[in-house]
Design an enzyme around this catalytic site. Structure first.
Site, PDB file in Angstrom:
ATOM      1  N   ILE A 120      -5.851-115.055  33.094  1.00 26.70           N
ATOM      2  CA  ILE A 120      -6.650-114.984  31.862  1.00 26.70           C
ATOM      3  C   ILE A 120      -6.015-115.788  30.736  1.00 26.70           C
ATOM      4  O   ILE A 120      -6.656-116.118  29.749  1.00 26.70           O
ATOM      5  CB  ILE A 120      -6.863-113.504  31.442  1.00 26.70           C
ATOM      6  CG1 ILE A 120      -8.079-113.346  30.524  1.00 26.70           C
ATOM      7  CG2 ILE A 120      -5.618-112.918  30.767  1.00 26.70           C
ATOM      8  CD1 ILE A 120      -9.391-113.477  31.205  1.00 26.70           C
ATOM      9  N   HIS A 122      -5.463-118.754  30.779  1.00 25.62           N
ATOM     10  CA  HIS A 122      -6.136-120.062  30.749  1.00 25.62           C
ATOM     11  C   HIS A 122      -7.423-119.871  29.964  1.00 25.62           C
ATOM     12  O   HIS A 122      -8.453-119.463  30.495  1.00 25.62           O
ATOM     13  CB  HIS A 122      -6.356-120.565  32.177  1.00 25.62           C
ATOM     14  CG  HIS A 122      -5.052-120.787  32.871  1.00 25.62           C
ATOM     15  ND1 HIS A 122      -4.443-122.018  32.916  1.00 25.62           N
ATOM     16  CD2 HIS A 122      -4.207-119.925  33.472  1.00 25.62           C
ATOM     17  CE1 HIS A 122      -3.270-121.900  33.540  1.00 25.62           C
ATOM     18  NE2 HIS A 122      -3.113-120.640  33.892  1.00 25.62           N
ATOM     19  N   GLU A 129     -15.557-109.895  33.478  1.00 28.32           N
ATOM     20  CA  GLU A 129     -14.768-109.082  34.410  1.00 28.32           C
ATOM     21  C   GLU A 129     -15.431-107.734  34.682  1.00 28.32           C
ATOM     22  O   GLU A 129     -16.131-107.175  33.826  1.00 28.32           O
ATOM     23  CB  GLU A 129     -13.358-108.851  33.829  1.00 28.32           C
ATOM     24  CG  GLU A 129     -12.424-108.164  34.810  1.00 28.32           C
ATOM     25  CD  GLU A 129     -10.985-108.039  34.307  1.00 28.32           C
ATOM     26  OE1 GLU A 129     -10.716-108.417  33.153  1.00 28.32           O
ATOM     27  OE2 GLU A 129     -10.149-107.544  35.081  1.00 28.32           O
ATOM     28  N   ARG A 208      -8.185 -94.546  34.265  1.00 29.63           N
ATOM     29  CA  ARG A 208      -7.607 -95.758  34.875  1.00 29.63           C
ATOM     30  C   ARG A 208      -6.196 -96.052  34.366  1.00 29.63           C
ATOM     31  O   ARG A 208      -5.489 -96.877  34.957  1.00 29.63           O
ATOM     32  CB  ARG A 208      -8.514 -96.963  34.609  1.00 29.63           C
ATOM     33  CG  ARG A 208      -8.629 -97.282  33.131  1.00 29.63           C
ATOM     34  CD  ARG A 208      -9.511 -98.460  32.885  1.00 29.63           C
ATOM     35  NE  ARG A 208      -9.731 -98.652  31.458  1.00 29.63           N
ATOM     36  CZ  ARG A 208     -10.291 -99.723  30.939  1.00 29.63           C
ATOM     37  NH1 ARG A 208     -10.701-100.687  31.707  1.00 29.63           N
ATOM     38  NH2 ARG A 208     -10.452 -99.827  29.632  1.00 29.63           N
ATOM     39  N   ASP A 224     -14.634-126.021  33.178  1.00 27.33           N
ATOM     40  CA  ASP A 224     -14.908-127.434  33.450  1.00 27.33           C
ATOM     41  C   ASP A 224     -13.754-128.039  34.251  1.00 27.33           C
ATOM     42  O   ASP A 224     -12.653-127.482  34.301  1.00 27.33           O
ATOM     43  CB  ASP A 224     -15.182-128.202  32.150  1.00 27.33           C
ATOM     44  CG  ASP A 224     -13.982-128.211  31.239  1.00 27.33           C
ATOM     45  OD1 ASP A 224     -12.964-128.821  31.624  1.00 27.33           O
ATOM     46  OD2 ASP A 224     -14.049-127.612  30.143  1.00 27.33           O
ATOM     47  N   ARG A 235      -0.703-123.814  38.311  1.00 25.02           N
ATOM     48  CA  ARG A 235      -0.660-122.674  39.229  1.00 25.02           C
ATOM     49  C   ARG A 235      -0.475-123.068  40.692  1.00 25.02           C
ATOM     50  O   ARG A 235      -0.296-122.187  41.535  1.00 25.02           O
ATOM     51  CB  ARG A 235      -1.930-121.825  39.061  1.00 25.02           C
ATOM     52  CG  ARG A 235      -2.107-121.280  37.643  1.00 25.02           C
ATOM     53  CD  ARG A 235      -0.944-120.418  37.197  1.00 25.02           C
ATOM     54  NE  ARG A 235      -1.135-119.904  35.830  1.00 25.02           N
ATOM     55  CZ  ARG A 235      -0.270-119.120  35.207  1.00 25.02           C
ATOM     56  NH1 ARG A 235       0.846-118.746  35.787  1.00 25.02           N
ATOM     57  NH2 ARG A 235      -0.510-118.708  33.970  1.00 25.02           N
TER      58      ARG A 235
HETATM   59  C1  LIG Z   1       4.952-120.803  35.582  1.00 30.12           C
HETATM   60  C2  LIG Z   1       4.381-120.211  34.326  1.00 30.12           C
HETATM   61  C3  LIG Z   1       5.072-119.253  33.630  1.00 30.12           C
HETATM   62  C4  LIG Z   1       4.529-118.686  32.462  1.00 30.12           C
HETATM   63  N1  LIG Z   1       5.228-117.711  31.789  1.00 30.12           N
HETATM   64  C5  LIG Z   1       4.709-117.129  30.702  1.00 30.12           C
HETATM   65  C6  LIG Z   1       5.396-116.089  30.003  1.00 30.12           C
HETATM   66  O1  LIG Z   1       6.482-115.698  30.374  1.00 30.12           O
HETATM   67  N2  LIG Z   1       4.809-115.520  28.924  1.00 30.12           N
HETATM   68  C7  LIG Z   1       3.587-115.934  28.468  1.00 30.12           C
HETATM   69  O2  LIG Z   1       3.105-115.407  27.469  1.00 30.12           O
HETATM   70  N3  LIG Z   1       2.896-116.920  29.101  1.00 30.12           N
HETATM   71  C8  LIG Z   1       3.424-117.519  30.195  1.00 30.12           C
HETATM   72  N4  LIG Z   1       2.714-118.506  30.848  1.00 30.12           N
HETATM   73  C9  LIG Z   1       1.388-118.879  30.346  1.00 30.12           C
HETATM   74  C10 LIG Z   1       1.426-120.230  29.594  1.00 30.12           C
HETATM   75  O3  LIG Z   1       2.210-120.139  28.422  1.00 30.12           O
HETATM   76  C11 LIG Z   1      -0.003-120.659  29.229  1.00 30.12           C
HETATM   77  O4  LIG Z   1      -0.565-119.712  28.374  1.00 30.12           O
HETATM   78  C12 LIG Z   1      -0.910-120.793  30.437  1.00 30.12           C
HETATM   79  O5  LIG Z   1      -0.276-121.552  31.431  1.00 30.12           O
HETATM   80  C13 LIG Z   1      -2.219-121.434  30.054  1.00 30.12           C
HETATM   81  O6  LIG Z   1      -1.957-122.770  29.736  1.00 30.12           O
HETATM   82  P1  LIG Z   1      -2.807-123.539  28.649  1.00 30.12           P
HETATM   83  O7  LIG Z   1      -2.647-122.875  27.318  1.00 30.12           O
HETATM   84  O8  LIG Z   1      -2.423-124.967  28.743  1.00 30.12           O
HETATM   85  O9  LIG Z   1      -4.292-123.343  29.232  1.00 30.12           O
HETATM   86  P2  LIG Z   1      -5.645-123.089  28.464  1.00 30.12           P
HETATM   87  O10 LIG Z   1      -5.608-121.821  27.711  1.00 30.12           O
HETATM   88  O11 LIG Z   1      -6.717-123.261  29.503  1.00 30.12           O
HETATM   89  O12 LIG Z   1      -5.736-124.244  27.438  1.00 30.12           O
HETATM   90  C14 LIG Z   1      -5.852-125.587  27.851  1.00 30.12           C
HETATM   91  C15 LIG Z   1      -5.514-126.452  26.689  1.00 30.12           C
HETATM   92  O13 LIG Z   1      -6.523-126.253  25.696  1.00 30.12           O
HETATM   93  C16 LIG Z   1      -5.934-126.269  24.418  1.00 30.12           C
HETATM   94  N5  LIG Z   1      -6.128-124.971  23.770  1.00 30.12           N
HETATM   95  C17 LIG Z   1      -6.616-123.837  24.340  1.00 30.12           C
HETATM   96  N6  LIG Z   1      -6.688-122.856  23.435  1.00 30.12           N
HETATM   97  C18 LIG Z   1      -6.213-123.357  22.287  1.00 30.12           C
HETATM   98  C19 LIG Z   1      -6.015-122.839  20.983  1.00 30.12           C
HETATM   99  N7  LIG Z   1      -6.344-121.595  20.657  1.00 30.12           N
HETATM  100  N8  LIG Z   1      -5.497-123.644  20.061  1.00 30.12           N
HETATM  101  C20 LIG Z   1      -5.173-124.913  20.327  1.00 30.12           C
HETATM  102  N9  LIG Z   1      -5.324-125.480  21.538  1.00 30.12           N
HETATM  103  C21 LIG Z   1      -5.844-124.715  22.508  1.00 30.12           C
HETATM  104  C22 LIG Z   1      -4.461-126.600  24.607  1.00 30.12           C
HETATM  105  O14 LIG Z   1      -4.281-127.987  24.584  1.00 30.12           O
HETATM  106  C23 LIG Z   1      -4.198-126.114  25.988  1.00 30.12           C
HETATM  107  O15 LIG Z   1      -3.089-126.719  26.593  1.00 30.12           O
HETATM  108  C24 LIG Z   1       3.249-119.091  32.002  1.00 30.12           C
HETATM  109  C25 LIG Z   1       2.558-120.072  32.707  1.00 30.12           C
HETATM  110  C26 LIG Z   1       3.096-120.635  33.850  1.00 30.12           C
HETATM  111  C27 LIG Z   1       2.303-121.683  34.589  1.00 30.12           C
END
Ligand SMILES: Cc1cc2nc3c(=O)[nH]c(=O)nc-3n(C[C@H](O)[C@H](O)[C@H](O)COP(=O)(O)OP(=O)(O)OC[C@H]3O[C@@H](n4cnc5c(N)ncnc54)[C@H](O)[C@@H]3O)c2cc1C
Length: 315
Positions: A120, A122, A129, A208, A224, A235
């Protein structure tokens, strides 16, 4: 292209439109099926339930929608890169990402709650859900086998890597793995108490609270292609937890035949590529000049990562 004024359809006062019939017959990118499912873990699945574009000219793939969108922005300027595959590879190489947002996929997924919590994060997807407030949660828990129990990694604080059960496993190791599986089994026993308490009138939203995160939930997840590729990069990576990697691989296998050109380019330029920092490039240059090629960083972790990168590059 045939443009027909749809006069016949329009009654006085109703809107008028032009219709364009395709020059070639259209084909369903999902081959006419309504669902394509891959089983994951013990009770989970990823099912592709819809795609946009769903219909493409026969003989083409959904990659065509990316090319179509890109041509709008490049117009006549695409002459040099106007071969479809070349254009998609160019777009990915240069991170011209918006055309990849023109393709969308909708999945139905069942996964344990601890995986859903990672998933979630992402945020660019649309999610609906299953509600544990409206309905009783089904009796489905993820329980790995004794052979699958992983030891806490020594090098990666977030992960588990080596298995407890291996060729030279000690009695103590086997017992620990068995104890873990028994621990999960015991937590599943809470389900009967959960059911009984809901039957006695405790609200489902409260009952729950006592269920473990190994319980399965499910959702519809629409995203998308640009952001799906981002999800897969993160992932399918070795740093992601093994259980979510199972789902990411299944998602990859479902979309690959529908956007094969894009997936191949993404593997070439992203998934299987190696990114170099400025310090790493300097270290490489140093090695090329006959130096040690060490990373000029005070950070031990960064230096370790550089050693691993060099190894992966065969240097
Ligand atoms: C191996 C691994 C370990 C991780 N460990 C942790 C952890 O310990 N604790 C934790 O909290 N998280 C953790 N994460 C989650 C990580 O920090 C990201 O939240 C997650 O991978 C989603 O990535 P994202 O933000 O790029 O993706 P998305 O949320 O799909 O966003 C995609 C892109 O859209 C843009 N975007 C989306 N929303 C916004 C916004 N509100 N403002 C500005 N730009 C935005 C950004 O450019 C972003 O990169 C982990 C992830 C991985 C893969």
């Amino acid at each position: 292209m045939r443009v027909e004024a749809a006069e016949a359809a329009a009654s006085p006062g109703s809107p008028r439109w032009n219709e364009v019939r395709p020059e070639t017959a259209l084909a369903d990118v999902m081959g006419g099926v309504s669902r394509r499912e891959i089983r994951c873990l013990d009770h989970g699945f990823v099912a592709l339930v819809d795609a946009m574009p769903r219909l493409v000219p026969q003989g083409q793939t959904a990659d065509a929608a990316i090319v179509q969108a890109a041509r709008v922005s490049y117009g006549q300027g695409t002459k040099k890169v106007n071969e479809d595959k070349g254009l998609i590879r160019y777009l990915l190489r240069h991170r011209h990402t918006t055309p990849f947002e023109m393709v969308e996929f909708k999945f139905h997924v069942a996964m344990p709650i601890f995986i859903a919590r990672q998933w979630i994060r992402h945020r660019t997807a649309n999610v609906n859900e299953y509600s544990g407030r409206y309905s009783v949660m089904p009796d489905r828990f993820y329980r790995p086998t004794v052979e699958q129990v992983r030891r806490q990694s020594r090098s990666n604080r977030q992960g588990g890597d080596e298995l407890f059960v291996h060729a030279g496993a000690t009695e103590a190791e086997l017992k620990t793995a068995e104890a873990f599986v028994k621990f999960l089994e015991d937590s599943e026993a809470m389900y009967q108490r959960y059911l009984s308490l809901t039957e006695q009138g405790v609200s489902r939203e409260m009952a729950r609270m006592g269920l473990p995160v190994s319980l399965y939930t499910e959702w519809y997840w629409k995203c998308d292609l640009h952001n799906i590729l981002r999800f897969l990069s993160l992932r399918m990576d070795a740093h992601a937890q093994e259980e979510i990697r199972v789902y990411a691989r299944a998602m990859h296998d479902l979309i690959q035949p529908i956007v094969p050109v894009t997936v191949e380019a993404w593997k070439d330029y992203e998934l299987e590529s190696v990114r170099l920092s400025r310090l790493e490039i300097e270290a490489l240059r140093d090695a090329a000049r006959g130096g040690a090629g060490d990373l000029a960083s005070e950070n031990a972790r960064e230096r370790e990562e550089w050693i691993a990168k060099r190894r992966s590059l065969g240097l």
